[in-house]
Design a protein around this motif. Structure first.
Motif, short mmCIF file in Angstrom:
data_model
loop_
_atom_site.label_atom_id
_atom_site.label_comp_id
_atom_site.label_asym_id
_atom_site.label_seq_id
_atom_site.Cartn_x
_atom_site.Cartn_y
_atom_site.Cartn_z
N LEU A 7 2.39 -20.06 -8.47
CA LEU A 7 1.94 -19.19 -10.08
C LEU A 7 1.77 -17.61 -9.30
O LEU A 7 2.02 -17.10 -10.63
CB LEU A 7 0.18 -19.80 -10.59
CG LEU A 7 -0.17 -18.97 -11.88
CD1 LEU A 7 0.68 -19.05 -12.70
CD2 LEU A 7 -1.77 -18.86 -11.85
N ARG A 10 5.11 -16.44 -10.07
CA ARG A 10 5.75 -16.26 -10.80
C ARG A 10 5.32 -15.64 -11.78
O ARG A 10 6.21 -15.20 -12.51
CB ARG A 10 5.71 -18.21 -11.95
CG ARG A 10 6.18 -18.93 -10.95
CD ARG A 10 5.40 -20.16 -12.00
NE ARG A 10 6.10 -20.64 -13.18
CZ ARG A 10 5.58 -21.34 -13.94
NH1 ARG A 10 4.22 -21.09 -13.57
NH2 ARG A 10 5.55 -20.98 -15.38
N ILE A 11 4.21 -15.50 -11.32
CA ILE A 11 3.43 -13.88 -12.73
C ILE A 11 4.07 -13.23 -12.42
O ILE A 11 4.58 -11.89 -12.78
CB ILE A 11 1.75 -14.06 -11.91
CG1 ILE A 11 1.44 -15.18 -12.83
CG2 ILE A 11 0.99 -12.29 -13.06
CD1 ILE A 11 -0.38 -14.81 -12.45
N LEU A 48 -4.58 -20.09 -14.83
CA LEU A 48 -4.71 -18.19 -15.49
C LEU A 48 -5.44 -17.71 -16.12
O LEU A 48 -6.35 -18.11 -17.54
CB LEU A 48 -2.66 -18.67 -16.20
CG LEU A 48 -2.36 -16.98 -16.80
CD1 LEU A 48 -1.48 -16.96 -15.19
CD2 LEU A 48 -1.34 -17.43 -17.81
N VAL A 88 0.97 -24.06 -18.22
CA VAL A 88 1.70 -22.82 -18.17
C VAL A 88 2.48 -23.36 -16.63
O VAL A 88 3.48 -22.94 -16.52
CB VAL A 88 1.12 -21.55 -18.04
CG1 VAL A 88 0.59 -21.08 -18.89
CG2 VAL A 88 0.02 -22.26 -16.47
N ASP A 91 8.36 -21.82 -17.06
CA ASP A 91 8.06 -20.62 -18.22
C ASP A 91 7.93 -19.77 -18.97
O ASP A 91 7.58 -18.67 -19.47
CB ASP A 91 9.22 -19.67 -17.41
CG ASP A 91 9.56 -20.35 -15.52
OD1 ASP A 91 8.67 -20.47 -15.58
OD2 ASP A 91 11.01 -19.75 -15.38
N LEU A 94 4.19 -19.12 -19.47
CA LEU A 94 3.26 -17.90 -18.47
C LEU A 94 4.12 -16.96 -19.55
O LEU A 94 3.29 -16.07 -19.70
CB LEU A 94 4.12 -18.35 -17.13
CG LEU A 94 3.64 -17.13 -16.20
CD1 LEU A 94 2.16 -17.21 -16.28
CD2 LEU A 94 4.50 -17.47 -14.77
#
Length: 143
Positions: A7, A10-11, A48, A88, A91, A94
């Motif tokens: 995660l 990805r952030i 998240l 999330v 994509d 997110l």
């Protein structure tokens, strides 16, 4: 520090276009500061954490799977939301939350990148004060 590394990556990718991003261990996970303001984070359970406009919290909680964030069993102030990891996984999901967080970040920072010189200025002020004290030859006697 334990946090969901996938995660976090990805952030990191979602924030790659932001000029000033810093990662900080916070809230038992990894938080991402944009323009020196906490914006979004990955916590230990893969959830998240999102910093959003307090005026949007009620609508976001009613219309999305987000919940008010809690810390040590207490509800955090309005503007902190948690979105479960499975919400999330895609994509696009997110990206939605990153955008929510960045909108509020732009509001509180005026959309301007923070200046990185703040820590340097404080250090420079301390050094100047030390030099001035040394030149004057004075020392504090504690009286």
């Amino acid at each position: 520090m334990a946090y969901d590394r996938d995660l976090a990556e990805r952030i990191r990718a979602a924030l790659s276009t932001q000029p000033v991003v810093r990662e900080v261990s916070m809230f038992g996970g990894l938080s991402f500061m944009v323009n020196e303001k906490m914006t979004i984070g990955a916590n230990t359970s893969g959830d998240l954490m999102v910093r959003c406009d307090p005026a949007r919290v009620d609508a976001l909680v009613d219309e999305t799977p987000a919940q008010w964030a809690q810390m040590s069993g207490r509800t955090m102030s309005k503007g902190w939301l948690v979105v479960a990891a499975d919400e999330v996984a895609e994509d696009a999901d997110l990206d939605f939350w990153v955008e929510v967080a960045l909108e509020f970040n732009a509001k509180v920072t005026g959309g301007k990148p923070a200046k990185k010189a703040t820590a340097k200025k404080a250090t420079a002020k301390k050094a100047t004060a030390k030099k001035a004290t040394a030149k004057s030859g004075r020392r504090s006697t504690g009286e």
